[in-house]
Enzyme design. Structure first.
Site, mmCIF file in Angstrom:
data_model
loop_
_atom_site.group_PDB
_atom_site.id
_atom_site.type_symbol
_atom_site.label_atom_id
_atom_site.label_comp_id
_atom_site.label_asym_id
_atom_site.label_seq_id
_atom_site.Cartn_x
_atom_site.Cartn_y
_atom_site.Cartn_z
ATOM 1 N N ASP A 1 13.620 2.319 11.519
ATOM 2 C CA ASP A 1 12.587 1.507 12.168
ATOM 3 C C ASP A 1 11.665 2.485 12.898
ATOM 4 O O ASP A 1 12.121 3.202 13.803
ATOM 5 C CB ASP A 1 13.262 0.535 13.143
ATOM 6 C CG ASP A 1 12.265 -0.423 13.775
ATOM 7 O OD1 ASP A 1 11.088 -0.028 13.950
ATOM 8 O OD2 ASP A 1 12.660 -1.558 14.085
ATOM 9 N N VAL A 2 10.390 2.513 12.513
ATOM 10 C CA VAL A 2 9.498 3.536 13.086
ATOM 11 C C VAL A 2 9.228 3.332 14.578
ATOM 12 O O VAL A 2 8.661 4.200 15.231
ATOM 13 C CB VAL A 2 8.136 3.631 12.338
ATOM 14 C CG1 VAL A 2 8.329 4.100 10.913
ATOM 15 C CG2 VAL A 2 7.355 2.329 12.411
ATOM 16 N N ILE B 1 0.841 -1.200 0.000
ATOM 17 C CA ILE B 1 0.000 0.000 0.000
ATOM 18 C C ILE B 1 0.879 1.255 0.000
ATOM 19 O O ILE B 1 0.594 2.232 -0.706
ATOM 20 C CB ILE B 1 -0.954 -0.038 1.220
ATOM 21 C CG1 ILE B 1 -1.988 -1.162 1.033
ATOM 22 C CG2 ILE B 1 -1.641 1.307 1.420
ATOM 23 C CD1 ILE B 1 -2.861 -1.431 2.259
ATOM 24 N N THR C 1 -1.567 -7.477 -0.823
ATOM 25 C CA THR C 1 -0.159 -7.114 -0.577
ATOM 26 C C THR C 1 0.568 -8.315 0.034
ATOM 27 O O THR C 1 -0.057 -9.334 0.352
ATOM 28 C CB THR C 1 -0.043 -5.952 0.440
ATOM 29 O OG1 THR C 1 -0.489 -6.427 1.715
ATOM 30 C CG2 THR C 1 -0.848 -4.726 0.024
ATOM 31 N N ARG D 1 12.627 -0.082 6.737
ATOM 32 C CA ARG D 1 13.834 -0.696 7.300
ATOM 33 C C ARG D 1 14.748 -1.243 6.215
ATOM 34 O O ARG D 1 15.942 -1.369 6.409
ATOM 35 C CB ARG D 1 13.449 -1.829 8.263
ATOM 36 C CG ARG D 1 12.756 -1.352 9.531
ATOM 37 C CD ARG D 1 12.089 -2.507 10.243
ATOM 38 N NE ARG D 1 11.183 -3.198 9.335
ATOM 39 C CZ ARG D 1 10.594 -4.344 9.585
ATOM 40 N NH1 ARG D 1 10.816 -4.956 10.726
ATOM 41 N NH2 ARG D 1 9.776 -4.887 8.701
ATOM 42 N N ASN E 1 2.102 4.819 7.210
ATOM 43 C CA ASN E 1 1.604 3.583 6.590
ATOM 44 C C ASN E 1 2.296 2.334 7.131
ATOM 45 O O ASN E 1 1.723 1.254 7.100
ATOM 46 C CB ASN E 1 1.820 3.693 5.068
ATOM 47 C CG ASN E 1 1.738 2.353 4.372
ATOM 48 O OD1 ASN E 1 0.656 1.840 4.131
ATOM 49 N ND2 ASN E 1 2.888 1.762 4.064
ATOM 50 N N TYR F 1 -3.430 -6.395 17.142
ATOM 51 C CA TYR F 1 -3.464 -5.556 15.925
ATOM 52 C C TYR F 1 -4.695 -4.649 15.949
ATOM 53 O O TYR F 1 -4.613 -3.452 15.668
ATOM 54 C CB TYR F 1 -3.483 -6.489 14.707
ATOM 55 C CG TYR F 1 -3.541 -5.803 13.362
ATOM 56 C CD1 TYR F 1 -2.419 -5.162 12.830
ATOM 57 C CD2 TYR F 1 -4.707 -5.823 12.583
ATOM 58 C CE1 TYR F 1 -2.465 -4.549 11.575
ATOM 59 C CE2 TYR F 1 -4.760 -5.225 11.330
ATOM 60 C CZ TYR F 1 -3.627 -4.588 10.833
ATOM 61 O OH TYR F 1 -3.679 -3.983 9.596
#
Ligand code: NDP
Length: 257
Positions: free
Chosen positions: A62-63, A20, A189, A40, A89, A154
């Site tokens: 790495d967020v 996405i 995806t 990453r 995202n 999640y």
């Protein structure tokens, strides 16, 4: 109609190397934005850059790491100027029944899906406030709007993303900065492929049966395409979408309404 409505804007797309995020990057590039792709894996980000016909900067980050996020946004701003558009995202989806959801899985899901959006927004917001213009789009999920079994961590993280979106939209309502969430249903995806393999492994169904079951949860009887999610993101980023804020928009064929 202006063919390049985002000309002069610097957009950061986290997880922009595939799925996405890559579709969003392509859409924003076509609208004229300068892009920073963040993820990453440098190789997949650089492969994506080859396909884009605009100025693209790449940052490995790495967020979930506050230091890496700060450094990446500083470098991105140095390369392409203050960030005007942020698309949060980057995300991951691990599934387990609740009884087998250990603290590690819980924390991984919150860290990448929710804390990552928090950290990147904190890094990008000062520049938007200074410029007096901004667009923040959080890629949540239909799992941010309703429950699904076996993905409680999640789902909790994505509901958190929707809450963050609504709250921040109100805080920034008079600052010319909009904050919205886009909530895809099951979308074609690599993340979905991994989920199908997991369902197949755990239930004994074939991946094709699992795919058809997920497609049937969408009233249109199909999976969503990344480009369809990207179109919704582009719309929210356009200058003319200034009155749209605090929304959580499902792109899911009518699964949530
Ligand atoms: P993919 O697995 O195809 O892509 C995920 C992207 O996120 C990759 O570019 C990956 O890059 C990046 N990423 C993952 N973890 C991190 C991290 N810790 N730091 C930085 N980047 C990271 O997934 P999708 O394209 O399917 O998902 C994109 C978003 O859409 C996610 O937030 C997902 O939850 C959401 N979504 C997806 C749905 C679907 O059915 N596919 C449905 C609803 C929502 P790298 O590995 O290089 O870090």
């Amino acid at each position: 109609m202006n063919p390049l409505p985002l000309a002069g804007k610097h957009a950061v797309v986290t997880g922009g190397g595939r799925g996405i995020g890559a579709a969003i990057a392509a859409e924003l590039a076509q609208a004229g934005a300068r892009l920073t792709l963040l993820g990453r894996n440098r190789a997949s980000l650089e492969a994506k850059v080859q396909q884009l016909d605009v100025l693209v900067h790449v940052e490995t980050c790495d967020v979930t790491s506050p230091d890496q996020v700060q450094q990446a946004f500083k470098a991105a701003e140095k390369a392409l100027g203050p960030v005007s558009i942020l698309v949060n995202n980057a995300g991951q989806a691990e599934s387990q029944p609740f009884a087998r959801t250990d603290l590690g899985l819980w924390q991984r899901m919150l860290a990448v899906n929710l804390t990552g959006a928090f950290l990147c927004t904190q890094a990008a917001l000062p520049g938007m406030l200074e410029a007096g213009w901004g667009r923040i789009v959080n890629i949540a999920s239909t799992a941010g709007l309703k429950g699904y079994p076996y993905v409680s961590a999640y789902c909790a993280a994505k509901h958190g993303v929707v809450g963050l979106t609504r709250s921040l939209a109100l805080e920034l309502a008079r600052k010319n900065i909009t904050v919205n969430a886009v909530c895809p249903g099951f979308t074609e995806t690599e993340l979905l492929e991994a989920s199908l393999a997991n369902i197949a492994r755990k239930t004994g169904r074939t991946p094709e049966e699992a795919r058809s079951e997920l497609a049937h949860s969408n009233p249109q009887g199909r999976l969503v395409e990344p480009a369809e999610v990207a179109q919704a993101v582009l719309w929210l980023c356009l200058p003319g979408s200034a009155a749209l804020t605090g929304q959580a928009i499902a792109v899911a064929g009518g699964e949530v309404m």
